[in-house]
Design a protein around this motif. Sequence first.
Motif, PDB file in Angstrom:
ATOM      1  N   ILE A  10     -26.453  30.766  -8.952  1.00 42.75           N
ATOM      2  CA  ILE A  10     -26.468  31.428 -10.424  1.00 42.75           C
ATOM      3  C   ILE A  10     -25.468  32.452 -10.679  1.00 42.75           C
ATOM      4  O   ILE A  10     -25.093  32.351 -11.527  1.00 42.75           O
ATOM      5  N   THR A  13     -21.952  31.853 -11.127  1.00 42.67           N
ATOM      6  CA  THR A  13     -21.238  31.231 -12.171  1.00 42.67           C
ATOM      7  C   THR A  13     -20.631  32.323 -13.007  1.00 42.67           C
ATOM      8  O   THR A  13     -19.730  32.332 -14.030  1.00 42.67           O
ATOM      9  N   ASP A  14     -20.807  33.559 -12.528  1.00 45.23           N
ATOM     10  CA  ASP A  14     -20.203  34.761 -13.334  1.00 45.23           C
ATOM     11  C   ASP A  14     -18.745  34.574 -13.042  1.00 45.23           C
ATOM     12  O   ASP A  14     -17.720  34.828 -13.880  1.00 45.23           O
ATOM     13  N   ALA A  17     -17.059  31.895 -14.992  1.00 53.66           N
ATOM     14  CA  ALA A  17     -16.761  32.359 -16.461  1.00 53.66           C
ATOM     15  C   ALA A  17     -15.688  33.336 -16.644  1.00 53.66           C
ATOM     16  O   ALA A  17     -14.558  33.418 -17.309  1.00 53.66           O
ATOM     17  N   ARG A  59     -15.316  29.611 -28.297  1.00 54.50           N
ATOM     18  CA  ARG A  59     -16.548  30.421 -27.645  1.00 54.50           C
ATOM     19  C   ARG A  59     -16.306  31.927 -28.040  1.00 54.50           C
ATOM     20  O   ARG A  59     -17.207  32.536 -28.756  1.00 54.50           O
ATOM     21  N   GLY A  87     -27.191  39.257 -18.827  1.00 53.44           N
ATOM     22  CA  GLY A  87     -26.471  38.315 -17.904  1.00 53.44           C
ATOM     23  C   GLY A  87     -24.910  38.668 -18.126  1.00 53.44           C
ATOM     24  O   GLY A  87     -24.372  37.590 -18.390  1.00 53.44           O
ATOM     25  N   SER A  88     -24.517  39.861 -18.537  1.00 48.07           N
ATOM     26  CA  SER A  88     -23.213  40.090 -18.589  1.00 48.07           C
ATOM     27  C   SER A  88     -22.217  39.832 -17.921  1.00 48.07           C
ATOM     28  O   SER A  88     -20.855  39.697 -18.438  1.00 48.07           O
ATOM     29  N   GLY A  89     -22.454  39.807 -16.617  1.00 45.57           N
ATOM     30  CA  GLY A  89     -21.456  39.356 -15.451  1.00 45.57           C
ATOM     31  C   GLY A  89     -20.262  40.275 -15.799  1.00 45.57           C
ATOM     32  O   GLY A  89     -20.172  41.371 -15.886  1.00 45.57           O
ATOM     33  N   ASP A 116     -27.417  42.837 -15.443  1.00 44.15           N
ATOM     34  CA  ASP A 116     -27.221  41.508 -14.476  1.00 44.15           C
ATOM     35  C   ASP A 116     -27.753  41.854 -13.264  1.00 44.15           C
ATOM     36  O   ASP A 116     -28.370  42.874 -12.958  1.00 44.15           O
ATOM     37  N   PHE A 117     -27.795  40.789 -12.458  1.00 44.85           N
ATOM     38  CA  PHE A 117     -28.312  40.874 -11.103  1.00 44.85           C
ATOM     39  C   PHE A 117     -27.678  42.197 -10.456  1.00 44.85           C
ATOM     40  O   PHE A 117     -26.240  42.529 -10.591  1.00 44.85           O
ATOM     41  N   GLY A 163     -31.004  44.339 -12.755  1.00 44.75           N
ATOM     42  CA  GLY A 163     -32.200  43.753 -12.817  1.00 44.75           C
ATOM     43  C   GLY A 163     -32.057  42.137 -13.059  1.00 44.75           C
ATOM     44  O   GLY A 163     -30.991  41.523 -13.342  1.00 44.75           O
ATOM     45  N   ASP A 164     -33.309  41.643 -12.745  1.00 37.86           N
ATOM     46  CA  ASP A 164     -33.527  40.155 -12.635  1.00 37.86           C
ATOM     47  C   ASP A 164     -34.390  39.882 -14.260  1.00 37.86           C
ATOM     48  O   ASP A 164     -35.363  40.400 -14.094  1.00 37.86           O
ATOM     49  N   LEU A 165     -33.718  39.443 -14.781  1.00 38.98           N
ATOM     50  CA  LEU A 165     -34.294  39.134 -16.333  1.00 38.98           C
ATOM     51  C   LEU A 165     -35.383  38.157 -16.405  1.00 38.98           C
ATOM     52  O   LEU A 165     -36.076  38.127 -17.430  1.00 38.98           O
ATOM     53  N   ARG A 166     -35.774  37.467 -15.292  1.00 38.76           N
ATOM     54  CA  ARG A 166     -37.014  36.682 -15.231  1.00 38.76           C
ATOM     55  C   ARG A 166     -38.016  37.524 -15.028  1.00 38.76           C
ATOM     56  O   ARG A 166     -39.265  36.987 -15.056  1.00 38.76           O
ATOM     57  N   GLU A 200     -24.797  35.362 -23.554  1.00 37.96           N
ATOM     58  CA  GLU A 200     -23.686  34.277 -23.265  1.00 37.96           C
ATOM     59  C   GLU A 200     -23.872  33.519 -21.863  1.00 37.96           C
ATOM     60  O   GLU A 200     -23.513  33.913 -20.902  1.00 37.96           O
ATOM     61  N   CYS A 201     -24.345  32.364 -22.217  1.00 39.39           N
ATOM     62  CA  CYS A 201     -24.443  31.733 -21.043  1.00 39.39           C
ATOM     63  C   CYS A 201     -25.262  31.917 -19.981  1.00 39.39           C
ATOM     64  O   CYS A 201     -24.829  31.956 -18.650  1.00 39.39           O
TER      65      CYS A 201
END
Length: 342
Positions: A10, A13-14, A17, A59, A87-89, A116-117, A163-166, A200-201
């Motif tokens: 996951i 994916t940063d 992008a 986008r 999740g700004s990557g 983000d993570f 942080g983990d947004l979950r 964003e994604c």
Amino acid sequence: SRAQAGDAPIRSTDNDAAVARLSAVQKQYLEDPFIKYLVPRAHLQPPRPPLINIGTYVRSSAIDVLVDQWLELSAVSGQRCQIVSLGSGSDTRFWRIAARRAGPLKQHMQTYVEIDFPEITTKKAMAIRKRKDLMAGLGDPNGVLLAQGGTALHSPQYYLLPGDLRQPPSELLEPMLFSPRENGRAAILDPSLPTLLLFECVLVYMSPSSSSRLLEWFVQIHKRARTGALGCIVYEMFGLNDAFGRVMINNLRERQIYLPGAEPYPTSESLLDRFLKTGFSAARALTLKEIRKSYIPSEELERTSKLEFLDETEELDLVLAHYAISWGLLLGNSDMNATWGQ
Ligand code: SAM
């Protein structure tokens, strides 16, 4: 930490992008002098196919329009606003705003937060510290501090936080964003100011229950404070339960990327429902196909259509129809943001 062993794909994916953005910049779809600093070995990255460049362009331009409108409406109303990118990557939006809006408009952005993570924020914090052009956007270098063992970066206007947004927002975001800080300083965010959330994604990698919980929580915080509006922009793939979707999902599964958030959102209407069910008062959604057809100015369409040769226009429409930007609005006591996203 609750980081899960399966999260590395996951996080990867940063880079996808960022490389896509870099490619769209190199091919002159977009202007972004900052992205090259955030892609490792940027000069060695091969360009992405035209289809990906066009998707990235549509986008990015559409989200820029919505974000700029938010800043302008806040400026007109004399309010200082906040932007939170989840999740700004490797996103460069903060620097693009800072560069373009060195004048009065930028002054109306009180705080810009990215989350983000920790693996991603650590890399980004190092890149920022290393590059003069990125540091310049943060103002006085003496006001820029690494925190939490280098996983966070604080400056007067811009914050990069791990942080983990979950995780439940009451455990992660509440203390991180809305509690007074140890050094006696005020909380990073003020719930009474107009605040724009950007996903964003990102939500597609979380279960629908975690993402709803996140949206509901922001809505509750804003309802309690009751003054500033809350806006939220979501960009993601959707409608994946057709042949195209099966191919996409299988490609991702081969990379061990699962999309728990993709399955229950088959239509545009359900993208709107997500906002309305979590307490937003208005919502809209457009696919990238619709945006390209009806919202990109004709001069821009003409300019970008000359950049590269594209022989698969049918495929382009099919791909763009599977990505959507949706946005939700909850007004506060001041209705200055009422026309946002119309
Ligand atoms: N928003 C950026 C952009 O548009 O360029 C990055 C998009 S990238 C496809 C997805 C990002 O979301 C990655 O940086 C990933 O690490 C982050 N992400 C996904 N799930 C997350 C979670 N549970 N907590 C924090 N970040 C997450």
